[in-house]
Design a protein around this motif. Structure first.
Motif, PDB file in Angstrom:
ATOM      1  N   ASP A  92       0.857  -1.179   0.000  1.00  0.00           N
ATOM      2  CA  ASP A  92       0.000   0.000   0.000  1.00  0.00           C
ATOM      3  C   ASP A  92       0.893   1.229   0.000  1.00  0.00           C
ATOM      4  OD1 ASP A  92      -1.837   2.004   0.333  1.00  0.00           O
ATOM      5  OD2 ASP A  92      -2.831   1.122   2.080  1.00  0.00           O
ATOM      6  N   ILE A  93       0.846   2.003  -1.079  1.00  0.00           N
ATOM      7  CA  ILE A  93       1.693   3.182  -1.234  1.00  0.00           C
ATOM      8  C   ILE A  93       0.929   4.412  -0.752  1.00  0.00           C
ATOM      9  CG2 ILE A  93       2.908   4.637  -2.897  1.00  0.00           C
ATOM     10  CD1 ILE A  93       3.263   2.184  -4.651  1.00  0.00           C
ATOM     11  N   SER A 157      -2.944   9.500  -2.761  1.00  0.00           N
ATOM     12  CA  SER A 157      -1.539   9.832  -2.517  1.00  0.00           C
ATOM     13  C   SER A 157      -0.795  10.236  -3.789  1.00  0.00           C
ATOM     14  CB  SER A 157      -0.833   8.639  -1.860  1.00  0.00           C
ATOM     15  OG  SER A 157       0.535   8.887  -1.693  1.00  0.00           O
ATOM     16  N   LEU A 158      -1.090   9.592  -4.898  1.00  0.00           N
ATOM     17  CA  LEU A 158      -0.295   9.782  -6.114  1.00  0.00           C
ATOM     18  C   LEU A 158      -0.433  11.176  -6.715  1.00  0.00           C
ATOM     19  CD1 LEU A 158      -0.859   6.353  -7.920  1.00  0.00           C
ATOM     20  CD2 LEU A 158       1.068   7.072  -6.495  1.00  0.00           C
ATOM     21  N   HIS A 159      -1.461  11.936  -6.364  1.00  0.00           N
ATOM     22  CA  HIS A 159      -1.632  13.264  -6.964  1.00  0.00           C
ATOM     23  C   HIS A 159      -0.643  14.285  -6.410  1.00  0.00           C
ATOM     24  CE1 HIS A 159      -4.420  12.862  -3.546  1.00  0.00           C
ATOM     25  NE2 HIS A 159      -4.155  14.132  -3.289  1.00  0.00           N
ATOM     26  N   TRP A 160       0.149  13.917  -5.396  1.00  0.00           N
ATOM     27  CA  TRP A 160       1.166  14.812  -4.859  1.00  0.00           C
ATOM     28  C   TRP A 160       2.567  14.455  -5.347  1.00  0.00           C
ATOM     29  CZ3 TRP A 160      -0.945  18.963  -3.407  1.00  0.00           C
ATOM     30  CH2 TRP A 160      -2.139  18.990  -2.672  1.00  0.00           C
ATOM     31  N   ALA A 184      -6.190   4.986  -6.625  1.00  0.00           N
ATOM     32  CA  ALA A 184      -7.174   6.074  -6.663  1.00  0.00           C
ATOM     33  C   ALA A 184      -6.445   7.375  -6.362  1.00  0.00           C
ATOM     34  CB  ALA A 184      -8.291   5.839  -5.653  1.00  0.00           C
ATOM     35  N   MET A 185      -6.720   8.383  -7.158  1.00  0.00           N
ATOM     36  CA  MET A 185      -6.102   9.680  -6.952  1.00  0.00           C
ATOM     37  C   MET A 185      -7.088  10.785  -7.317  1.00  0.00           C
ATOM     38  SD  MET A 185      -3.547   9.688 -10.259  1.00  0.00           S
ATOM     39  CE  MET A 185      -2.959  11.363  -9.977  1.00  0.00           C
ATOM     40  N   MET A 258      -7.017  17.039   6.666  1.00  0.00           N
ATOM     41  CA  MET A 258      -6.732  15.841   5.869  1.00  0.00           C
ATOM     42  C   MET A 258      -5.267  15.758   5.444  1.00  0.00           C
ATOM     43  SD  MET A 258      -9.890  15.886   3.168  1.00  0.00           S
ATOM     44  CE  MET A 258     -11.577  16.197   3.673  1.00  0.00           C
ATOM     45  N   GLY A 259      -4.531  16.856   5.579  1.00  0.00           N
ATOM     46  CA  GLY A 259      -3.187  16.906   5.013  1.00  0.00           C
ATOM     47  C   GLY A 259      -3.202  17.145   3.526  1.00  0.00           C
ATOM     48  N   GLU A 260      -4.288  17.757   3.020  1.00  0.00           N
ATOM     49  CA  GLU A 260      -4.467  17.957   1.584  1.00  0.00           C
ATOM     50  C   GLU A 260      -4.346  19.421   1.174  1.00  0.00           C
ATOM     51  OE1 GLU A 260      -5.006  15.652  -0.963  1.00  0.00           O
ATOM     52  OE2 GLU A 260      -4.399  14.244   0.585  1.00  0.00           O
TER      53      GLU A 260
END
Length: 340
Positions: A92-93, A157-160, A184-185, A258-260
């Motif tokens: 899980d990344i 996660s991958l969108h960052w 999912a991103m 959320m850390g977003e």
């Protein structure tokens, strides 16, 4: 503190991690001195800032901001269940607090590695019936050997990531042949209400605007990126998740929780009070509901890709068809009755 982390039944770390000189116990940290550059590619996001944001979010002693990650994680888990097989070893990344694993059963995933750039998030990993092993690692530099995992998942996660094509190639490399990646991103239309409101308010109050919402990947590009990374049998789909808030300040507060929050290098670090008030009025006027709430739309892109293997179905050779498209319409027509 680490009671929820299990290391039993795992193969030796040297068989999994590609840096055998690094001694791994229950926690392993793999950092590069680069704060965001991945092989000289585009450097859009400040990865050090994103690490700080996720650390701060994970330090909050509450789960009140986890609703979006929990929902998306459950939908990623649903896609894992759609595949009729058991995965002996999964990764899980960008796992955060393990928002996917809590929806999985050990009959489907037998062992699971969790990675994240925030040590605090990994410390707060939720209980799961699946034996897990936590590794603090940057999503842009996966520290695992090739052909290691049967399944790789990633949620929100991958969108960052600065080098998304490179990250997808690394995921493909750590997968075993016939392994599957399910991710999912956040997509390009995410938070369009917030983006438009802030831009119009800044134009009105300050005569220009700066980006306050990070740039995201368009769904039209995702299939090409997966294909270029070496994946086959691709599936890409979209979900729009709309959340209603009392106002714009609550939207921004939850994003921070959320850390977003935005971590682009060209972000504006401060918003003037007049601009925020104007943006709140514009948000309410343009998108407000009858009950006084305002919506925030999250476009979630889901992707599934398989690492090639000789056992997988392959398209027939060009020219091997024995029926033309022109004859297809005749197949469904009833045969004429015999009047003799």
């Amino acid at each position: 503190m680490l009671q929820n982390i299990t290391t039993a039944r795992f193969p030796p770390m040297n068989d999994i991690v590609s840096f055998p000189k690094i001694r791994c116990s229950q926690w392993s940290e793999f950092q590069r001195q680069s704060s965001g550059r991945a092989g000289g590619t585009m450097n859009v996001f400040d990865r050090t800032m994103k690490r700080r944001q996720k650390k701060w979010a994970a330090s909050q002693d509450t789960d009140k901001y986890d609703y979006l990650r929990d929902e998306v994680g459950s939908r990623v888990a649903d896609r894992v269940y759609d595949i009729a097989r058991t995965f002996p070893l999964a990764l899980d990344i960008g796992s955060g607090k393990s928002h996917i694993a809590e929806h999985l059963q050990k009959e489907v995933v037998e062992r699971l590695f969790l990675t994240d750039i925030s040590e605090k998030a990994l410390i707060n990993t939720r209980q799961s019936e699946i034996p897990t092993y936590c590794v603090m690692a940057d999503e842009e530099f996966l520290p695992f050997k090739e052909n290691t995992f049967d399944l790789v998942v990633s949620s929100m996660s991958l969108h960052w990531i600065n080098d998304l094509p490179g990250a997808l190639r690394q995921i493909n490399q750590v997968l075993k042949p016939d392994g599957v990646f399910i991710g999912a991103m956040v997509g390009g239309e995410t938070l369009y209400e917030l983006r438009c409101s802030l831009q119009l308010a800044e134009l009105e109050r300050e005569g220009g605007f700066s980006p306050h919402v990070s740039p995201y990947t368009a769904v039209t590009d995702l299939g090409n990126l997966l294909n270029q990374a070496g994946f086959t049998m691709l599936t890409v789909d979209i979900d729009d998740i709309q959340v209603h808030y009392p106002g714009i300040l609550e939207v921004m507060t939850d994003l921070q929780g959320m850390g977003e929050s935005n971590c682009a290098w060209n972000r504006k670090t401060m918003l003037h009070r007049d601009t925020i008030l104007a943006a709140a009025a514009i948000y309410q006027e343009m998108y407000g509901s009858e009950d006084g709430s305002v919506p925030a739309t999250f476009e979630i892109l889901y992707m599934i890709g398989w690492k090639p293997h000789e056992s997988q179905a392959k398209p027939a050779k060009r020219g091997s068809a024995n029926v033309s498209f022109g004859e297809l319409s005749k197949i469904a027509q009833p045969l004429p009755e015999d009047k003799s």
